[in-house]
Scaffold this motif. Sequence first.
Motif, PDB file in Angstrom:
ATOM      1  N   ASP A 131       4.936  11.703  -3.505  1.00  0.00           N
ATOM      2  CA  ASP A 131       5.821  11.550  -2.355  1.00  0.00           C
ATOM      3  C   ASP A 131       5.023  11.849  -1.089  1.00  0.00           C
ATOM      4  O   ASP A 131       4.024  12.571  -1.129  1.00  0.00           O
ATOM      5  CB  ASP A 131       6.996  12.521  -2.458  1.00  0.00           C
ATOM      6  N   ALA A 132       5.480  11.291   0.024  1.00  0.00           N
ATOM      7  CA  ALA A 132       4.769  11.504   1.284  1.00  0.00           C
ATOM      8  C   ALA A 132       5.743  11.414   2.443  1.00  0.00           C
ATOM      9  O   ALA A 132       6.748  10.717   2.369  1.00  0.00           O
ATOM     10  CB  ALA A 132       3.660  10.468   1.451  1.00  0.00           C
ATOM     11  N   THR A 157      10.848  12.620   4.076  1.00  0.00           N
ATOM     12  CA  THR A 157       9.989  12.421   2.912  1.00  0.00           C
ATOM     13  C   THR A 157      10.376  11.134   2.196  1.00  0.00           C
ATOM     14  O   THR A 157      11.556  10.864   1.983  1.00  0.00           O
ATOM     15  CB  THR A 157      10.100  13.616   1.940  1.00  0.00           C
ATOM     16  N   CYS A 158       9.365  10.377   1.819  1.00  0.00           N
ATOM     17  CA  CYS A 158       9.562   9.102   1.128  1.00  0.00           C
ATOM     18  C   CYS A 158       9.145   9.256  -0.332  1.00  0.00           C
ATOM     19  O   CYS A 158       8.181   9.952  -0.649  1.00  0.00           O
ATOM     20  CB  CYS A 158       8.685   8.022   1.755  1.00  0.00           C
ATOM     21  N   ARG A 159       9.894   8.581  -1.194  1.00  0.00           N
ATOM     22  CA  ARG A 159       9.533   8.534  -2.622  1.00  0.00           C
ATOM     23  C   ARG A 159       9.925   7.159  -3.148  1.00  0.00           C
ATOM     24  O   ARG A 159      10.699   6.432  -2.514  1.00  0.00           O
ATOM     25  CB  ARG A 159      10.193   9.652  -3.408  1.00  0.00           C
ATOM     26  N   LEU A 160       9.378   6.824  -4.298  1.00  0.00           N
ATOM     27  CA  LEU A 160       9.727   5.532  -4.901  1.00  0.00           C
ATOM     28  C   LEU A 160      11.217   5.482  -5.196  1.00  0.00           C
ATOM     29  O   LEU A 160      11.804   6.473  -5.623  1.00  0.00           O
ATOM     30  CB  LEU A 160       8.947   5.311  -6.194  1.00  0.00           C
ATOM     31  N   GLY A 161      11.806   4.321  -4.991  1.00  0.00           N
ATOM     32  CA  GLY A 161      13.220   4.124  -5.283  1.00  0.00           C
ATOM     33  C   GLY A 161      13.440   3.900  -6.767  1.00  0.00           C
ATOM     34  O   GLY A 161      12.502   3.882  -7.562  1.00  0.00           O
ATOM     35  N   ARG A 162      14.676   3.699  -7.116  1.00  0.00           N
ATOM     36  CA  ARG A 162      15.038   3.537  -8.534  1.00  0.00           C
ATOM     37  C   ARG A 162      14.787   2.128  -9.047  1.00  0.00           C
ATOM     38  O   ARG A 162      14.722   1.910 -10.242  1.00  0.00           O
ATOM     39  CB  ARG A 162      16.507   3.900  -8.725  1.00  0.00           C
ATOM     40  N   ARG A 163      14.677   1.150  -8.131  1.00  0.00           N
ATOM     41  CA  ARG A 163      14.459  -0.235  -8.579  1.00  0.00           C
ATOM     42  C   ARG A 163      13.096  -0.362  -9.227  1.00  0.00           C
ATOM     43  O   ARG A 163      12.106   0.119  -8.719  1.00  0.00           O
ATOM     44  CB  ARG A 163      14.530  -1.199  -7.390  1.00  0.00           C
ATOM     45  N   ARG A 164      13.067  -1.030 -10.345  1.00  0.00           N
ATOM     46  CA  ARG A 164      11.824  -1.175 -11.100  1.00  0.00           C
ATOM     47  C   ARG A 164      11.267  -2.600 -11.056  1.00  0.00           C
ATOM     48  O   ARG A 164      10.319  -2.916 -11.750  1.00  0.00           O
ATOM     49  CB  ARG A 164      12.048  -0.781 -12.558  1.00  0.00           C
ATOM     50  N   GLY A 170       0.817  -1.211   0.000  1.00  0.00           N
ATOM     51  CA  GLY A 170       0.000   0.000   0.000  1.00  0.00           C
ATOM     52  C   GLY A 170       0.847   1.257   0.000  1.00  0.00           C
ATOM     53  O   GLY A 170       0.525   2.244  -0.669  1.00  0.00           O
ATOM     54  N   VAL A 171       1.949   1.229   0.743  1.00  0.00           N
ATOM     55  CA  VAL A 171       2.871   2.376   0.775  1.00  0.00           C
ATOM     56  C   VAL A 171       3.437   2.605  -0.623  1.00  0.00           C
ATOM     57  O   VAL A 171       3.482   3.744  -1.100  1.00  0.00           O
ATOM     58  CB  VAL A 171       3.996   2.162   1.813  1.00  0.00           C
ATOM     59  N   LEU A 172       3.847   1.537  -1.297  1.00  0.00           N
ATOM     60  CA  LEU A 172       4.375   1.687  -2.655  1.00  0.00           C
ATOM     61  C   LEU A 172       3.317   2.263  -3.591  1.00  0.00           C
ATOM     62  O   LEU A 172       3.606   3.127  -4.414  1.00  0.00           O
ATOM     63  CB  LEU A 172       4.877   0.339  -3.191  1.00  0.00           C
ATOM     64  N   GLU A 173       2.094   1.785  -3.448  1.00  0.00           N
ATOM     65  CA  GLU A 173       1.005   2.303  -4.280  1.00  0.00           C
ATOM     66  C   GLU A 173       0.797   3.795  -4.017  1.00  0.00           C
ATOM     67  O   GLU A 173       0.663   4.593  -4.938  1.00  0.00           O
ATOM     68  CB  GLU A 173      -0.282   1.533  -3.978  1.00  0.00           C
ATOM     69  N   GLN A 174       0.796   4.163  -2.740  1.00  0.00           N
ATOM     70  CA  GLN A 174       0.616   5.571  -2.369  1.00  0.00           C
ATOM     71  C   GLN A 174       1.750   6.426  -2.931  1.00  0.00           C
ATOM     72  O   GLN A 174       1.507   7.495  -3.486  1.00  0.00           O
ATOM     73  CB  GLN A 174       0.566   5.695  -0.840  1.00  0.00           C
ATOM     74  N   LEU A 175       2.980   5.956  -2.792  1.00  0.00           N
ATOM     75  CA  LEU A 175       4.123   6.720  -3.292  1.00  0.00           C
ATOM     76  C   LEU A 175       4.156   6.765  -4.815  1.00  0.00           C
ATOM     77  O   LEU A 175       4.800   7.649  -5.387  1.00  0.00           O
ATOM     78  CB  LEU A 175       5.431   6.148  -2.730  1.00  0.00           C
ATOM     79  N   GLN A 185      15.590  -0.849   2.361  1.00  0.00           N
ATOM     80  CA  GLN A 185      16.618  -1.888   2.228  1.00  0.00           C
ATOM     81  C   GLN A 185      16.493  -2.616   0.890  1.00  0.00           C
ATOM     82  O   GLN A 185      17.484  -3.022   0.293  1.00  0.00           O
ATOM     83  CB  GLN A 185      16.503  -2.917   3.358  1.00  0.00           C
ATOM     84  N   ALA A 186      15.266  -2.779   0.419  1.00  0.00           N
ATOM     85  CA  ALA A 186      15.028  -3.465  -0.851  1.00  0.00           C
ATOM     86  C   ALA A 186      15.244  -2.535  -2.049  1.00  0.00           C
ATOM     87  O   ALA A 186      15.172  -2.983  -3.188  1.00  0.00           O
ATOM     88  CB  ALA A 186      13.607  -4.025  -0.877  1.00  0.00           C
ATOM     89  N   GLY A 187      15.497  -1.264  -1.787  1.00  0.00           N
ATOM     90  CA  GLY A 187      15.718  -0.306  -2.865  1.00  0.00           C
ATOM     91  C   GLY A 187      14.429   0.167  -3.526  1.00  0.00           C
ATOM     92  O   GLY A 187      14.451   0.798  -4.573  1.00  0.00           O
ATOM     93  N   LEU A 188      13.296  -0.143  -2.898  1.00  0.00           N
ATOM     94  CA  LEU A 188      12.011   0.217  -3.474  1.00  0.00           C
ATOM     95  C   LEU A 188      11.565   1.622  -3.089  1.00  0.00           C
ATOM     96  O   LEU A 188      10.694   2.200  -3.735  1.00  0.00           O
ATOM     97  CB  LEU A 188      10.945  -0.800  -3.063  1.00  0.00           C
ATOM     98  N   VAL A 189      12.152   2.146  -2.015  1.00  0.00           N
ATOM     99  CA  VAL A 189      11.811   3.473  -1.509  1.00  0.00           C
ATOM    100  C   VAL A 189      13.102   4.179  -1.122  1.00  0.00           C
ATOM    101  O   VAL A 189      14.051   3.546  -0.666  1.00  0.00           O
ATOM    102  CB  VAL A 189      10.875   3.362  -0.274  1.00  0.00           C
ATOM    103  N   THR A 190      13.131   5.486  -1.314  1.00  0.00           N
ATOM    104  CA  THR A 190      14.217   6.310  -0.783  1.00  0.00           C
ATOM    105  C   THR A 190      13.595   7.340   0.148  1.00  0.00           C
ATOM    106  O   THR A 190      12.420   7.691  -0.003  1.00  0.00           O
ATOM    107  CB  THR A 190      15.005   7.036  -1.900  1.00  0.00           C
ATOM    108  N   THR A 191      14.375   7.772   1.118  1.00  0.00           N
ATOM    109  CA  THR A 191      13.894   8.807   2.030  1.00  0.00           C
ATOM    110  C   THR A 191      14.921   9.930   2.085  1.00  0.00           C
ATOM    111  O   THR A 191      16.119   9.715   1.849  1.00  0.00           O
ATOM    112  CB  THR A 191      13.656   8.268   3.449  1.00  0.00           C
TER     113      THR A 191
END
Length: 119
Positions: A31-32, A71-78, A22-27, A57-63
């Motif tokens: 950004d939040a 602030t959180c945003r989606l990471g570079r991993r696709r 859900g966090v990934l979907e929101q981001l 840790q999984a590279g899915l989000v950066t802060t």
Amino acid sequence: MVQYIARLDTAFAALSDPTRRGVLEQLGHADASITDLADRFHMTLTGMKKHVGLLEQAGLVTTEKVGRVRTCRLGRRRLEEEAAWIERHRQLRAARFDALDAIVEELKQKEAADEQTSG
């Protein structure tokens, strides 16, 4: 190979939780801050920090911390590696089901032929 497996394990572990998905979907929409995410998911800040930490840790989000706000945003991993792994296993299972279908069809034909010769 070991790093590849570790990355897959980390990503799938991060994706295994519905809150983290859900966090990934929101981001994906915007950004939040961790506070905003905690409020949205009715969690404590500590709980949300743990979820965000695993996604990080999984590279899915950066802060990024600016002042007191993280602030959180989606990471570079696709998730290409994860999608490729899933696709390989989907194809393997599809091939096994196709082989099973062929065996079932062969048995049906044999059964029909046996009924004709005995009937």
